[in-house]
Enzyme design. Structure first.
Site, PDB file in Angstrom:
ATOM      1  N   LYS A 185      -3.778  18.756   5.225  1.00 52.00           N
ATOM      2  CA  LYS A 185      -3.767  19.431   3.935  1.00 52.00           C
ATOM      3  C   LYS A 185      -5.059  19.077   3.215  1.00 52.00           C
ATOM      4  O   LYS A 185      -5.310  17.919   2.910  1.00 52.00           O
ATOM      5  CB  LYS A 185      -2.580  19.002   3.079  1.00 52.00           C
ATOM      6  N   GLY A 247       3.034   9.745  -3.601  1.00 49.85           N
ATOM      7  CA  GLY A 247       3.317   8.991  -2.383  1.00 49.85           C
ATOM      8  C   GLY A 247       4.780   8.630  -2.242  1.00 49.85           C
ATOM      9  O   GLY A 247       5.357   8.730  -1.153  1.00 49.85           O
ATOM     10  N   GLU A 264      -0.708   5.265   1.133  1.00 47.59           N
ATOM     11  CA  GLU A 264      -1.531   4.364   0.339  1.00 47.59           C
ATOM     12  C   GLU A 264      -1.485   4.881  -1.085  1.00 47.59           C
ATOM     13  O   GLU A 264      -1.846   6.034  -1.338  1.00 47.59           O
ATOM     14  CB  GLU A 264      -2.970   4.345   0.852  1.00 47.59           C
ATOM     15  N   CYS A 301      -9.812   3.162  -4.575  1.00 50.65           N
ATOM     16  CA  CYS A 301      -8.521   2.489  -4.456  1.00 50.65           C
ATOM     17  C   CYS A 301      -8.674   0.977  -4.454  1.00 50.65           C
ATOM     18  O   CYS A 301      -7.701   0.262  -4.696  1.00 50.65           O
ATOM     19  CB  CYS A 301      -7.784   2.956  -3.210  1.00 50.65           C
TER      20      CYS A 301
END
Length: 533
Positions: A185, A247, A264, A301
């Site tokens: 995606k 998530g 994650e 992140c």
């Protein structure tokens, strides 16, 4: 020409085809100007498009399971070269869609990292050691990690248009190296970049003889369809990098369907600065922390979103130095139109939980594009311990919260209140004055993080076989796996295939008595060896 004909096609079963009956459409946006980019729009796919990808992915999985590892490695190597051959076009497109600087970020850092990790994945596939062949000659039992038997669904994030892209990044490379097809995606923040990568992936797959459905990609789908796709019986595993809310929704859908899911999500990556380090080099560490928080406008992140300071006058000097740096810094471009408000909401949550604003704190002037002011907040150790969950809210932008410990004895208690994180760093006196405090913190932090650093900020993630880019919940959904580094990253997208009393000629080559390469490391009767069984 109908409006549908003007939309970019999607990649299904080895062909670029028109989306069947899109439920919507969108355009890429330049976040540095807030303007839509010209050219084709992109479709929001309906279920029939996704269903066709699932069917093609299942067929491709059956074919890929019979391919020699060298064929898969050839694809990954060829794809790395194809990306490099189109570097100029890719870098320019990614720059327009994300606002990230062409140099050094995109051209000199992220694109080479992307082609490099594809080549590392190729080497892992070719070598075969990632699959851990195991032979028990006395019992007649042999086992090896192999493909999952279906497509891996990969959701790429907004902040790495190359290195974590669903059709080119680390999860893609690991899934392919393990012998699985991928349904990617694309992130709507960089659809044109993803389309160029998908073109290179398809050409490389055709050149090396991969099955038609080995690499597929759609641009977007409604949330409900994305969750339905993750739970579909044809999907073998799911990989996701992004927000905790998204998530967790994907994880719930995949868990309910019994699908392996690797997410994650959220990490504040605490940095502890101990008393000796503050006294010895506090100003230098303040500069390091500021640079790390500001890098990429704080959209990493592994950004250190929280720093814990040992008490004392040197801590106050550190705070003042960091406040000046933050107040003087220019806003960086955020990746999506929703980003400034999302960061503002996160800052509001921190302030409502008791944090004091020292610098910044607001959405930046419209002339800066989609941006947020570099922001510094402070809270006492006592207040942090009263509401540690709220004060660990991730602000995905140029925001840092300082936790000023009230005593040295309070530092371990603050560490114990930390959620699972990707990283934690500890700065200590180079002469050993902080060793006792460090030892106490290390025992607490070690099980709470994937990667523990000394005297270094955590923002950089090396593509190394020894790297762990993962960590305990809620940084990821499973503490035992890494999303970066080969061969370990490939293990996530594998199944353990065991053969009991299977005739020798029917075994995979890696499990037969003769070592197929002469160099493949196998666990034979209790020892790692390259000898024949």
């Amino acid at each position: 020409m109908s409006p549908i004909d003007t939309l970019h096609p999607i990649l299904v079963d080895g062909r670029w085809i028109r989306a069947g009956a899109p439920t919507g459409r969108f355009r890429a946006v330049d976040p540095s100007t807030k303007r839509e980019l010209g050219g084709r729009g992109y479709p929001v796919s309906d279920w029939p498009d996704l269903e066709a990808m699932l069917a093609a992915g299942r067929r491709a999985a059956a074919d890929m399971a019979r391919l020699p590892a060298g064929r898969i490695a050839d694809f990954l190597d060829t794809y790395a070269g194809a990306i490099e051959a189109r570097a100029a076009e890719l870098v320019e497109t990614a720059h327009r869609e994300t606002g990230l600087p062409t140099e050094p970020r995109l051209r000199n850092v992220e694109l080479p990292r992307t082609s490099g990790q594809l080549r590392q994945a190729a080497q892992a596939a070719r070598d075969g050691g990632w699959s851990r062949p195991t032979i028990d000659t006395a019992a007649g039992i042999r086992s090896v990690h192999g493909p999952l038997g279906g497509p891996v669904l990969v959701f790429g994030p907004n902040n790495f248009p190359f290195a974590f892209n669903g059709i080119a990044g680390g999860d893609f490379a690991a899934a392919i190296a393990a012998g699985n097809p991928v349904i990617a995606k694309a992130h709507p923040g960089h659809p044109g970049t993803s389309a160029l990568l998908a073109e290179a992936a398809l050409a490389s797959a055709e050149a090396t003889g991969l099955p038609a459905g080995a690499v597929q990609m759609f641009f977007h789908a409604d949330v409900g369809l994305g969750l339905r796709l993750a739970a579909d019986p044809a999907v073998a595993a799911v990989a996701f990098t992004g927000s905790r809310a998204a998530g967790m929704a994907l994880k719930a859908a995949a868990d309910k369907a019994g699908k392996p899911v690797y997410v994650e999500m959220s990490s504040v990556n605490p940095v502890f600065v101990l008393a000796g380090a503050l006294r010895e080099r506090g100003t230098a560490i303040a500069n390091e922390l500021h640079a790390s928080c500001a890098m990429g406008a704080g959209q990493f992140c592994t950004k250190p979103g929280l720093a814990v300071l040992a008490p004392g006058g040197h801590a106050e000097a550190f705070v003042e130095a960091l406040r000046h740096l933050t107040a003087a810094a220019a806003p960086g471009v955020l990746l999506t139109p929703r980003s400034p408000q999302a960061v503002a909401d996160a800052v509001a949550r921190l302030r409502s939980a008791g944090a004091d604003l020292l610098a910044g704190g607001g959405i930046a002037d419209a002339a800066a594009g989609h941006a947020f002011q570099p922001t510094l907040l402070r809270v006492s150790g006592r207040r942090f311990l009263e509401d540690p969950v709220a004060l660990q809210s991730e602000a995905f932008g140029p925001v840092c919260l300082l936790v000023a410990a009230d005593s040295t004895e309070q530092l371990p208690r603050i560490a114990e209140a930390m959620e699972g994180n990707l990283t934690a760093a500890v700065y200590s006196d180079t002469g050993g004055a902080d060793d006792e405090t460090y030892d106490a913190l290390e025992r607490i932090l070690r099980p709470r993080v994937g990667r523990l650093l000394n005297d270094r900020m955590p923002t950089g993630v090396a593509v190394s076989a020894a790297m762990n880019h993962g960590g305990p919940f809620p940084s990821t959904g499973h503490p035992g796996f890494t999303a970066v580094g080969f061969p370990a990253a490939a293990i996530r997208f594998s199944a353990l295939h065991c053969y009991d009393n299977v005739r020798h000629h029917r075994l995979p080559p890696s499990l037969r008595d003769h070592n197929p390469t002469g160099a493949l490391l196998r666990w034979i009767d209790g020892e790692w060896t390259t000898r024949d069984a």
